[in-house]
Design an enzyme around this catalytic site. Sequence first.
Site, PDB file in Angstrom:
ATOM      1  N   LYS A  13      73.723  36.380  25.509  1.00  0.00           N
ATOM      2  CA  LYS A  13      73.366  37.290  24.409  1.00  0.00           C
ATOM      3  C   LYS A  13      73.493  38.750  24.852  1.00  0.00           C
ATOM      4  O   LYS A  13      74.117  39.559  24.181  1.00  0.00           O
ATOM      5  CB  LYS A  13      71.916  37.038  23.944  1.00  0.00           C
ATOM      6  CG  LYS A  13      71.653  35.590  23.509  1.00  0.00           C
ATOM      7  CD  LYS A  13      70.204  35.406  23.044  1.00  0.00           C
ATOM      8  CE  LYS A  13      69.158  35.569  24.135  1.00  0.00           C
ATOM      9  NZ  LYS A  13      69.196  34.553  25.204  1.00  0.00           N
ATOM     10  N   ARG A  88      62.395  34.814  17.674  1.00  0.00           N
ATOM     11  CA  ARG A  88      62.300  33.625  18.524  1.00  0.00           C
ATOM     12  C   ARG A  88      61.341  32.582  17.957  1.00  0.00           C
ATOM     13  O   ARG A  88      61.194  31.519  18.566  1.00  0.00           O
ATOM     14  CB  ARG A  88      61.776  34.040  19.902  1.00  0.00           C
ATOM     15  CG  ARG A  88      62.857  34.293  20.957  1.00  0.00           C
ATOM     16  CD  ARG A  88      62.144  34.805  22.188  1.00  0.00           C
ATOM     17  NE  ARG A  88      62.761  34.520  23.436  1.00  0.00           N
ATOM     18  CZ  ARG A  88      63.563  35.342  24.110  1.00  0.00           C
ATOM     19  NH1 ARG A  88      63.928  36.493  23.600  1.00  0.00           N
ATOM     20  NH2 ARG A  88      64.010  35.015  25.300  1.00  0.00           N
ATOM     21  N   ARG A 127      72.030  36.059  38.015  1.00  0.00           N
ATOM     22  CA  ARG A 127      72.122  37.269  37.191  1.00  0.00           C
ATOM     23  C   ARG A 127      71.529  38.487  37.900  1.00  0.00           C
ATOM     24  O   ARG A 127      70.473  38.416  38.512  1.00  0.00           O
ATOM     25  CB  ARG A 127      71.362  37.025  35.883  1.00  0.00           C
ATOM     26  CG  ARG A 127      71.044  38.291  35.097  1.00  0.00           C
ATOM     27  CD  ARG A 127      70.741  38.021  33.660  1.00  0.00           C
ATOM     28  NE  ARG A 127      69.482  37.340  33.439  1.00  0.00           N
ATOM     29  CZ  ARG A 127      69.073  36.922  32.240  1.00  0.00           C
ATOM     30  NH1 ARG A 127      69.828  37.117  31.164  1.00  0.00           N
ATOM     31  NH2 ARG A 127      67.914  36.314  32.107  1.00  0.00           N
ATOM     32  N   ARG A 161      65.561  40.134  37.812  1.00  0.00           N
ATOM     33  CA  ARG A 161      64.305  39.954  37.077  1.00  0.00           C
ATOM     34  C   ARG A 161      63.394  38.963  37.789  1.00  0.00           C
ATOM     35  O   ARG A 161      63.857  37.930  38.249  1.00  0.00           O
ATOM     36  CB  ARG A 161      64.618  39.442  35.665  1.00  0.00           C
ATOM     37  CG  ARG A 161      65.116  40.555  34.758  1.00  0.00           C
ATOM     38  CD  ARG A 161      65.719  40.034  33.485  1.00  0.00           C
ATOM     39  NE  ARG A 161      64.927  39.000  32.832  1.00  0.00           N
ATOM     40  CZ  ARG A 161      65.273  38.434  31.683  1.00  0.00           C
ATOM     41  NH1 ARG A 161      66.387  38.804  31.070  1.00  0.00           N
ATOM     42  NH2 ARG A 161      64.520  37.503  31.147  1.00  0.00           N
ATOM     43  N   ARG A 172      61.218  28.624  30.000  1.00  0.00           N
ATOM     44  CA  ARG A 172      61.870  29.417  28.951  1.00  0.00           C
ATOM     45  C   ARG A 172      62.769  28.539  28.078  1.00  0.00           C
ATOM     46  O   ARG A 172      62.838  28.711  26.868  1.00  0.00           O
ATOM     47  CB  ARG A 172      62.647  30.578  29.576  1.00  0.00           C
ATOM     48  CG  ARG A 172      61.695  31.693  30.040  1.00  0.00           C
ATOM     49  CD  ARG A 172      62.253  32.553  31.154  1.00  0.00           C
ATOM     50  NE  ARG A 172      63.463  33.247  30.792  1.00  0.00           N
ATOM     51  CZ  ARG A 172      64.303  33.791  31.688  1.00  0.00           C
ATOM     52  NH1 ARG A 172      64.043  33.703  32.976  1.00  0.00           N
ATOM     53  NH2 ARG A 172      65.368  34.419  31.281  1.00  0.00           N
TER      54      ARG A 172
HETATM   55  P1  ADP Z   1      71.083  36.161  27.931  1.00  0.00           P
HETATM   56  O1  ADP Z   1      70.980  37.598  27.483  1.00  0.00           O
HETATM   57  O2  ADP Z   1      71.450  35.239  26.804  1.00  0.00           O
HETATM   58  O3  ADP Z   1      69.873  35.691  28.659  1.00  0.00           O
HETATM   59  P2  ADP Z   1      73.107  37.162  29.799  1.00  0.00           P
HETATM   60  O4  ADP Z   1      74.093  37.851  28.911  1.00  0.00           O
HETATM   61  O5  ADP Z   1      72.200  38.004  30.596  1.00  0.00           O
HETATM   62  O6  ADP Z   1      72.294  36.046  28.953  1.00  0.00           O
HETATM   63  O7  ADP Z   1      73.946  36.199  30.771  1.00  0.00           O
HETATM   64  C1  ADP Z   1      73.309  35.494  31.837  1.00  0.00           C
HETATM   65  C2  ADP Z   1      74.178  35.569  33.091  1.00  0.00           C
HETATM   66  O8  ADP Z   1      75.365  34.786  32.883  1.00  0.00           O
HETATM   67  C3  ADP Z   1      74.645  36.978  33.436  1.00  0.00           C
HETATM   68  O9  ADP Z   1      74.610  37.128  34.847  1.00  0.00           O
HETATM   69  C4  ADP Z   1      76.077  37.045  32.901  1.00  0.00           C
HETATM   70  O10 ADP Z   1      76.890  37.882  33.728  1.00  0.00           O
HETATM   71  C5  ADP Z   1      76.539  35.602  32.966  1.00  0.00           C
HETATM   72  N1  ADP Z   1      77.377  35.221  31.825  1.00  0.00           N
HETATM   73  C6  ADP Z   1      77.267  35.632  30.542  1.00  0.00           C
HETATM   74  N2  ADP Z   1      78.222  35.081  29.757  1.00  0.00           N
HETATM   75  C7  ADP Z   1      78.959  34.269  30.567  1.00  0.00           C
HETATM   76  C8  ADP Z   1      80.108  33.414  30.361  1.00  0.00           C
HETATM   77  N3  ADP Z   1      80.676  33.268  29.152  1.00  0.00           N
HETATM   78  N4  ADP Z   1      80.578  32.747  31.441  1.00  0.00           N
HETATM   79  C9  ADP Z   1      79.989  32.874  32.674  1.00  0.00           C
HETATM   80  N5  ADP Z   1      78.927  33.677  32.933  1.00  0.00           N
HETATM   81  C10 ADP Z   1      78.407  34.353  31.897  1.00  0.00           C
HETATM   82  P1  ADP Z   2      66.667  35.991  28.083  1.00  0.00           P
HETATM   83  O1  ADP Z   2      67.689  37.093  27.951  1.00  0.00           O
HETATM   84  O2  ADP Z   2      66.777  35.318  29.396  1.00  0.00           O
HETATM   85  O3  ADP Z   2      66.702  35.056  26.921  1.00  0.00           O
HETATM   86  P2  ADP Z   2      64.684  37.972  27.359  1.00  0.00           P
HETATM   87  O4  ADP Z   2      64.994  39.178  28.153  1.00  0.00           O
HETATM   88  O5  ADP Z   2      65.149  37.963  25.952  1.00  0.00           O
HETATM   89  O6  ADP Z   2      65.238  36.682  28.120  1.00  0.00           O
HETATM   90  O7  ADP Z   2      63.113  37.695  27.356  1.00  0.00           O
HETATM   91  C1  ADP Z   2      62.369  37.695  28.550  1.00  0.00           C
HETATM   92  C2  ADP Z   2      60.938  37.326  28.227  1.00  0.00           C
HETATM   93  O8  ADP Z   2      60.360  38.310  27.352  1.00  0.00           O
HETATM   94  C3  ADP Z   2      60.754  36.000  27.489  1.00  0.00           C
HETATM   95  O9  ADP Z   2      60.681  34.903  28.382  1.00  0.00           O
HETATM   96  C4  ADP Z   2      59.413  36.250  26.746  1.00  0.00           C
HETATM   97  O10 ADP Z   2      58.327  36.135  27.640  1.00  0.00           O
HETATM   98  C5  ADP Z   2      59.529  37.718  26.362  1.00  0.00           C
HETATM   99  N1  ADP Z   2      60.174  37.897  25.045  1.00  0.00           N
HETATM  100  C6  ADP Z   2      61.352  38.527  24.788  1.00  0.00           C
HETATM  101  N2  ADP Z   2      61.621  38.524  23.473  1.00  0.00           N
HETATM  102  C7  ADP Z   2      60.599  37.873  22.867  1.00  0.00           C
HETATM  103  C8  ADP Z   2      60.320  37.512  21.527  1.00  0.00           C
HETATM  104  N3  ADP Z   2      61.143  37.827  20.510  1.00  0.00           N
HETATM  105  N4  ADP Z   2      59.157  36.840  21.287  1.00  0.00           N
HETATM  106  C9  ADP Z   2      58.308  36.514  22.268  1.00  0.00           C
HETATM  107  N5  ADP Z   2      58.519  36.796  23.560  1.00  0.00           N
HETATM  108  C10 ADP Z   2      59.660  37.482  23.868  1.00  0.00           C
END
Ligand code: ADP
Ligand code: ADP
Length: 215
Positions: A13, A88, A127, A161, A172
């Site tokens: 995302k 969420r 990451r 993180r 999660r």
């Molecule tokens: P999210 O915001 O959904 O938690 P991220 O965009 O931070 O996910 O992606 C998680 C990790 O995976 C990052 O280190 C990113 O560089 C990597 N990543 C994201 N998209 C891809 C993909 N299509 N293929 C391989 N690695 C990816």
């Molecule tokens: P990821 O990119 O790996 O999906 P986020 O950065 O979006 O993770 O979220 C990290 C943490 O922040 C979550 O595990 C939760 O604890 C909190 N969080 C983020 N967005 C929300 C939301 N919309 N509602 C509740 N908790 C949230």
Amino acid sequence: MNIILLGPPGAGKGTQAQRLVDRFGMRQLSTGDMLRAAVKAQTPVGLQAKAVMERGELVSDEIVSALIDAELSAMDADTGVIFDGYPRTAAQAQSLDGLLASHGRKLQHVIELDVDEDALVERITGRFTCAKCGKGYHDTFEQPAVAGVCDKCGSTEFKRRPDDNEETVRTRMAEYRAKTQPILPIYEERGIVTRVDGMADMDSVTSAIESVLNG
Ligand code: ADP
Ligand code: ADP
Ligand code: ZN
């Protein structure tokens, strides 16, 4: 244009949102980033959210919806928004409807990044991000062109993180399955959901999203 990127932790995302920001001048509203900023600044919200985030559980609906409301209130109504990591829960989806209406916005697309759960742990544990500009990287899948130097801003400082460890990732993912996935039907009924293959390489995922936005 207002869109939601939906998908489990590590689905891509943030990566895709950053690309849409660069290409279309949209704004990324990531509740995760806002909460991490609040934790760092030790605001009342941050103090409340810190331990919950470290466990991988969800922060309260009221807190995150208030963060989104504040951002939308401070923004120009024609700037497009990418909601990243929000909503969420069903309650957040309901709040978002109210917030969009009160800010004169309409939701055009919900893009669900469809990923294989087994791949997520590897994505999350590898990451890291630039400490200065926030650009995302991965130990295996997206290293900086020059080792140790951010492609985007040249900074040599990076961060990881505290919640990006295997144990927390499992919590999660369970939270995603139990509380977030069930909100999809709300949007499916409105005919605005597109499922994109999040297991494809990053550029292919970006192209697939762009064709949804242009279609
Ligand atoms: P999210 O915001 O959904 O938690 P991220 O965009 O931070 O996910 O992606 C998680 C990790 O995976 C990052 O280190 C990113 O560089 C990597 N990543 C994201 N998209 C891809 C993909 N299509 N293929 C391989 N690695 C990816
Ligand atoms: P990821 O990119 O790996 O999906 P986020 O950065 O979006 O993770 O979220 C990290 C943490 O922040 C979550 O595990 C939760 O604890 C909190 N969080 C983020 N967005 C929300 C939301 N919309 N509602 C509740 N908790 C949230
Ligand atoms: Zn940088």
